[in-house]
Structure formats: C-alpha cells, structure tokens
Design an enzyme around this catalytic site. Structure first.
Site, PDB file in Angstrom:
ATOM      1  N   HIS A 307       1.135  -0.896  -0.122  1.00 56.82           N
ATOM      2  CA  HIS A 307       0.120   0.000   0.373  1.00 56.82           C
ATOM      3  C   HIS A 307       0.805   0.891  -0.519  1.00 56.82           C
ATOM      4  CE1 HIS A 307      -2.785   2.884   1.108  1.00 56.82           C
ATOM      5  NE2 HIS A 307      -3.723   1.591   0.949  1.00 56.82           N
ATOM      6  N   ASP A 364      -8.457  -4.847  -0.769  1.00 55.01           N
ATOM      7  CA  ASP A 364      -8.628  -5.721  -1.790  1.00 55.01           C
ATOM      8  C   ASP A 364      -8.495  -6.522  -1.741  1.00 55.01           C
ATOM      9  OD1 ASP A 364      -7.940  -3.255  -3.410  1.00 55.01           O
ATOM     10  OD2 ASP A 364      -9.958  -3.177  -3.156  1.00 55.01           O
TER      11      ASP A 364
HETATM   12  C1  SDX Z   1      -6.014   0.055  -2.825  1.00 56.02           C
HETATM   13  O1  SDX Z   1      -4.185   4.369  -2.083  1.00 56.02           O
HETATM   14  C2  SDX Z   1      -5.334   4.362  -2.034  1.00 56.02           C
HETATM   15  O2  SDX Z   1      -5.837   4.708  -0.334  1.00 56.02           O
HETATM   16  C3  SDX Z   1      -6.259   2.806  -2.279  1.00 56.02           C
HETATM   17  C4  SDX Z   1      -7.463   2.624  -1.231  1.00 56.02           C
HETATM   18  C5  SDX Z   1      -8.657   3.131  -1.321  1.00 56.02           C
HETATM   19  O3  SDX Z   1      -8.944   2.576  -0.661  1.00 56.02           O
HETATM   20  O4  SDX Z   1      -8.280   4.226  -2.697  1.00 56.02           O
HETATM   21  O5  SDX Z   1      -6.696   2.098  -0.636  1.00 56.02           O
HETATM   22  C6  SDX Z   1      -6.900   0.800  -2.502  1.00 56.02           C
HETATM   23  O6  SDX Z   1      -5.828   0.697  -4.134  1.00 56.02           O
HETATM   24  C7  SDX Z   1      -5.512  -0.536  -2.162  1.00 56.02           C
HETATM   25  C8  SDX Z   1      -4.083  -1.787  -2.857  1.00 56.02           C
HETATM   26  C9  SDX Z   1      -4.887  -2.231  -4.090  1.00 56.02           C
HETATM   27  N1  SDX Z   1      -3.706  -2.353  -5.026  1.00 56.02           N
HETATM   28  C10 SDX Z   1      -2.511  -4.016  -4.834  1.00 56.02           C
HETATM   29  O7  SDX Z   1      -2.835  -4.666  -3.963  1.00 56.02           O
HETATM   30  C11 SDX Z   1      -1.844  -3.797  -6.537  1.00 56.02           C
HETATM   31  C12 SDX Z   1      -0.588  -4.551  -5.502  1.00 56.02           C
HETATM   32  N2  SDX Z   1      -0.161  -4.182  -4.268  1.00 56.02           N
HETATM   33  C13 SDX Z   1       1.117  -2.792  -5.823  1.00 56.02           C
HETATM   34  O8  SDX Z   1       0.894  -2.332  -6.761  1.00 56.02           O
HETATM   35  C14 SDX Z   1       1.609  -1.666  -4.780  1.00 56.02           C
HETATM   36  O9  SDX Z   1       2.094  -2.321  -3.150  1.00 56.02           O
HETATM   37  C15 SDX Z   1       0.485  -0.690  -4.538  1.00 56.02           C
HETATM   38  C16 SDX Z   1       0.444   0.156  -5.701  1.00 56.02           C
HETATM   39  C17 SDX Z   1      -0.189  -0.666  -4.128  1.00 56.02           C
HETATM   40  C18 SDX Z   1       1.933   0.644  -3.914  1.00 56.02           C
HETATM   41  O10 SDX Z   1       2.751   0.403  -4.492  1.00 56.02           O
HETATM   42  P1  SDX Z   1       4.128   2.583  -4.496  1.00 56.02           P
HETATM   43  O11 SDX Z   1       3.621   2.598  -2.783  1.00 56.02           O
HETATM   44  O12 SDX Z   1       4.417   3.020  -5.376  1.00 56.02           O
HETATM   45  O13 SDX Z   1       5.347   1.139  -3.231  1.00 56.02           O
HETATM   46  P2  SDX Z   1       6.167   0.643  -4.425  1.00 56.02           P
HETATM   47  O14 SDX Z   1       5.419  -0.387  -6.096  1.00 56.02           O
HETATM   48  O15 SDX Z   1       7.409   1.651  -4.834  1.00 56.02           O
HETATM   49  O16 SDX Z   1       6.623  -0.785  -4.199  1.00 56.02           O
HETATM   50  C19 SDX Z   1       8.319  -0.698  -3.244  1.00 56.02           C
HETATM   51  C20 SDX Z   1       8.675  -1.632  -2.874  1.00 56.02           C
HETATM   52  C21 SDX Z   1       9.122  -1.938  -4.992  1.00 56.02           C
HETATM   53  O17 SDX Z   1       9.960  -2.704  -4.553  1.00 56.02           O
HETATM   54  P3  SDX Z   1      11.653  -2.546  -4.509  1.00 56.02           P
HETATM   55  O18 SDX Z   1      11.463  -1.668  -5.841  1.00 56.02           O
HETATM   56  O19 SDX Z   1      12.013  -1.586  -3.910  1.00 56.02           O
HETATM   57  O20 SDX Z   1      12.612  -4.175  -4.465  1.00 56.02           O
HETATM   58  O21 SDX Z   1       7.900  -3.107  -3.133  1.00 56.02           O
HETATM   59  C22 SDX Z   1       7.632  -3.928  -4.044  1.00 56.02           C
HETATM   60  C23 SDX Z   1       7.789  -2.863  -5.197  1.00 56.02           C
HETATM   61  O22 SDX Z   1       8.302  -3.792  -6.361  1.00 56.02           O
HETATM   62  N3  SDX Z   1       6.254  -3.972  -3.865  1.00 56.02           N
HETATM   63  C24 SDX Z   1       5.083  -5.282  -3.508  1.00 56.02           C
HETATM   64  C25 SDX Z   1       4.260  -5.425  -4.066  1.00 56.02           C
HETATM   65  N4  SDX Z   1       4.229  -4.129  -3.434  1.00 56.02           N
HETATM   66  C26 SDX Z   1       5.146  -3.369  -3.775  1.00 56.02           C
HETATM   67  N5  SDX Z   1       6.676  -6.516  -4.244  1.00 56.02           N
HETATM   68  C27 SDX Z   1       5.310  -7.606  -4.895  1.00 56.02           C
HETATM   69  N6  SDX Z   1       4.167  -7.620  -4.599  1.00 56.02           N
HETATM   70  C28 SDX Z   1       3.280  -6.498  -4.347  1.00 56.02           C
HETATM   71  N7  SDX Z   1       1.947  -6.455  -4.415  1.00 56.02           N
END
Ligand code: SDX
Length: 428
Positions: A307, A364
C-alpha cells in the site's frame, strides 16, 4: 518546534511556513517557492511526499494502521453504523440524527429512478464490456439526463446533485450486472433500506419473490462502509482535480470510476481473486507465486498486498478477513480460495522481502472472497468498490468546491529536446 522551514540554494536562503494539522502532521507550505526562487519547483513522482490539499474528512496513519472518518474509527463505524449514516457523516461532517437520516434517505429515494433512455446506452455495449467501463460511461451519461447537476455553485444545488447520484448510482450498478448476465433491468423497492434495495435490484429473479438475507445485508453494509473513503488516493485525487475545473459532480465521479478500475488501485480486488484462482489451478503452489512476486524481472505482483500509505496492517483488511470467516461460515460456504489466501498471507508475513518492504494485506486482499460468497461475479468486484467509495468521492468533491480550491494544474520538469530548427523531409 520552529514554525518555518529553511531552504538554501546557491548560498541564498529561503523560508517557508510550516503548517500543522489537527493530528500534528506537519507540512511545508511551498506555495511561494517558484515566485521567491524565480522558477524553482519541487518534483515528486506519484506525489509520495506531496500533499495536494487540506482536508477534514478522513485521517489515516499508515505507520500505526489507523483509519478514521470525521474522527470516528473505522472499527467503530463498521461495527455500529450503517452505510447511509456513514455516507451522511462523510459528506456533511456529522452523524445524522433520526430525522436527518430519514430526510436524507427520502430525498435519495425521490431520485432513485433513472431515465429509461439510459437503457438504450446500456444496450449498445457488448456483453463482453467490463462493468467498470460501462459504469463510468453511464455515470457520465447521467449528466445529459440531469442538466441541473452540472453547474452547481450553491450548497442547495450541490445537495440536489448529491441525492440524485446517491439515488441513481445503485440502479446503474444493478443494471450493469444484470445486462451482462441477460437479466431484465428492474428496480428494487423504495420501502427497503439502501443496502437491502441494492441487493434486491442486483439479485431479484424475474420469476420469483426476492428473499432478503440478513447475512448478505450485514456483509455488504460493512464492506461498503470499509470502502467509503480513504483520503487522497488515486481515484479520489482524480475526482478532486476533475472537479477543480468546475466540471460537474457526475463527470468528476465518472473520472474517479475510471481511475479506480486500474489493477494497482480498486481493480486489485478482481486481480486478487484471479491470482488466487490461478494458484488453485496450479495445485495451490503459493511458493511459485511468492517467487514471481519477488522477481524483479517478473511484472507479477502479489495482488492485494502492499500500500502506498499503510506500512502496517490495513485496518480494513483485518475487519474484512474476520468478516470473510463469519460470512462464509454463516452461509455454509466452503471456499478453498480462502484457505489459499490465508496460506499466502502467512507466508508473505514471514518472508524477508515482504517484511523489509512493509508489505501487508490491503483492503482488496479478502474482500473478493466475501463478494464471491455473496454470488457477485468477479468482474463486478471493483464496481462494488465504487459503490462503497461513492460517498467519499462526493464528500471530497464537495469539500474541494466549498473551500473554493484553485484549478489543479501541476508543474513539470522538462527533460526533452532543447530548441532546434525544422528539417524538410528530404533532409531527415
Ligand atoms: C487500493 O491509496 C489508497 O488509499 C488506495 C486504496 C483506497 O482505499 O483507495 O487503499 C485502495 O488501491 C489498495 C491497493 C490495491 N493494489 C494492490 O493490491 C496491487 C498490488 N500492490 C502494489 O502494486 C503496490 O503495493 C501499490 C501500488 C499498492 C503501492 O505501490 P507503491 O507505493 O508505489 O510502492 P512501490 O511500487 O514503490 O513498491 C515498493 C517496493 C518495490 O520493490 P523495490 O523496488 O523497493 O525492490 O515494494 C515492492 C515493489 O516492487 N512491492 C511489491 C508489491 N507492492 C510493492 N512487490 C510484490 N508484490 C506487491 N504487491
């Protein structure tokens, strides 16, 4: 603590005021940055460190896993309130008394009929159309049938547009699902409660009486409350910036629906179920999917995990996980997908990659399991998220308009070609 932030650039010092919120969050007000430094701006892709506005609607603390709507904890509201009360609270700032709630519901019901010509728009979509695309289109199309909802400046005009969309949106949600599944487009029953009416409109079979199930009513009511608002997330920011040009409420909501559709945002609840199904088909091999999620060369992510703000458990995920056990138990539904989800959660919470990055289950991760047990098709999960988020979007749009926020227009850092002369085609 000092009330100013100091910035030094090329030996020149600049001061910017610090603003402190009611939860002691601190922001540097850089609204004078560009003018005082003759053109210097900040840059912050994804706005990870940038506040777009001051808001009094929702407070969340990602480190502590706290979520409150207008000061009330999500745990209390999910336990003690119903969705319409929470909608009123988010939009108008206070929990309604009995009279206020009854008037609010009556005003909503007075607008719960949709112009029959909207069915012609719905008919034009192929059955393969994703419900989120249909819902976004129909919500925008409602503007054509409710022109008074466009140019809203007074609180009274806003109120009328708000109760209109709260009355008509559930009909669009139900019709979007029914059309895709070849069912007649019917209305529910205005003598019912808001959530009861949604369920009846969605599930009433044309050839028999619809029997309300209190388990489904309570589950949906709770899920809608948990999704109702979440401060400046991607879709809410979209609603606010669209509305900041004084575009109408309905089209601002339509833009928010489109943003929510993305699998990184609200579309994740559908993606979670598809992921869990794939793991089940793959013999329940969660380790393979954990490895894919950690492989930088693999675009796969563990959907429902991580998140932007929560670096602790998403408090909503905790409530939904408990509700999933209860609802499936009450409905007598055995779903191996729930066991796979729990196994995956356990593995991830013990895995260094996830622990180091503070990746926890989000809202989710478990919601789709309940929707599925309720008989809601997978491609409708994000539509249900939109139904829950509707009052939050409305509250945020109304706050932005009442605070007379300026039109949203971010700056950029240009990194393209510097000036060059045109070349005729025979010289390229
Ligand atoms: C919602 O913002 C809100 O409030 C949203 C929400 C709402 O109520 O409106 O809460 C609803 O959208 C919840 C999120 C639903 N999305 C998912 O479940 C999709 C999977 N999650 C990711 O795509 C991710 O965690 C995000 C998009 C939710 C957040 O991404 P960020 O904050 O941009 O974080 P990032 O992509 O920079 O990740 C940081 C690190 C990275 O690794 P490094 O580059 O540091 O090595 O964490 C890793 C990412 O690769 N990472 C994951 C991951 N999420 C982050 N690796 C594997 N699986 C994941 N799910």
């Amino acid at each position: 603590m000092s009330k100013i932030a100091n910035l030094e650039i090329d030996g020149k010092k600049y001061e910017f005021p610090l603003v402190v919120g009611t939860e002691n969050e601190i922001a540097v007000d850089i609204s004078s940055l560009r003018s005082s430094t003759k053109g210097i701006i900040t840059i912050d892709p994804g706005y990870k460190n940038t506040g777009s506005c001051e808001s009094a609607i929702t407070f969340l603390d990602g480190e502590k896993g706290i979520l409150r709507y207008r000061g009330y904890s999500i745990e209390e509201l999910a336990e003690k309130a119903d969705f319409l009360e929470v909608a009123y609270l988010l939009i108008f700032g206070e929990l309604p008394n009995q009279e206020e709630l009854e008037k609010f519901h009556a005003d909503i019901k007075s607008h719960s009929v949709v112009d029959d010509d909207v069915k012609k728009i719905l008919d034009a979509f192929p059955k393969s159309a994703h419900p989120m695309g249909v819902l976004s289109s129909l919500t925008s199309a409602l503007t054509a049938f409710n022109p008074s909802s466009v140019d809203v400046n007074s609180e009274e005009q806003m109120y009328n547009a708000i109760v209109r969309i709260l009355g008509k949106f559930p009909v669009l949600v139900a019709w979007t699902m029914r059309k895709k599944h070849g069912l007649p487009l019917e209305y529910g029953d205005d003598s019912l409660g808001y959530v009861e009416n949604v369920l009846k409109m969605m599930f009433k079979s044309p050839n028999k009486e619809y029997e309300q199930n209190p388990i489904l009513i309570d589950a949906l009511d709770k899920l809608l409350i948990l999704h109702a608002d979440h401060e400046q997330n991607c879709s809410t920011s979209t609603v606010r910036i669209t509305g900041s040009s004084h575009a109408g409420l309905f089209v601002s909501l339509s833009a928010g629906i489109s943003a929510l559709w993305g699998p990184l945002h609200g579309g994740a609840n559908q993606a979670v179920l598809e992921m869990l199904e794939a793991i089940k088909e793959d013999g329940g091999d969660t380790k393979k999917y954990m490895a894919k999620a950690k492989d930088k060369n693999d675009p796969f992510r563990l959907m429902g995990f991580g998140h932007r703000v929560y670096k602790n458990f998403d408090p909503r995920a905790k409530i939904i996980k408990k509700a999933a056990d209860e609802v499936l138990g009450d409905l007598g539904v055995e779903d191996p997908i729930l066991d796979i989800a729990k196994g995956l959660e356990k593995e991830a919470l013990e895995d260094k990659y996830f622990v180091d990055r503070k990746l926890y289950p989000n809202v989710d991760f478990y919601s789709g399991i309940i929707y599925r047990a309720m008989g809601i098709p997978t491609d409708m999960f994000t539509v249900m998220f939109a139904l829950g988020r509707l009052p939050g979007w409305i509250a945020q749009w109304r706050e932005m308009r009442l605070r007379k926020e300026p039109i949203g227009r971010p700056r950029q850092l240009y990194v393209g070609e510097t000036q060059r002369s045109f070349k005729s085609i025979n010289k390229r």
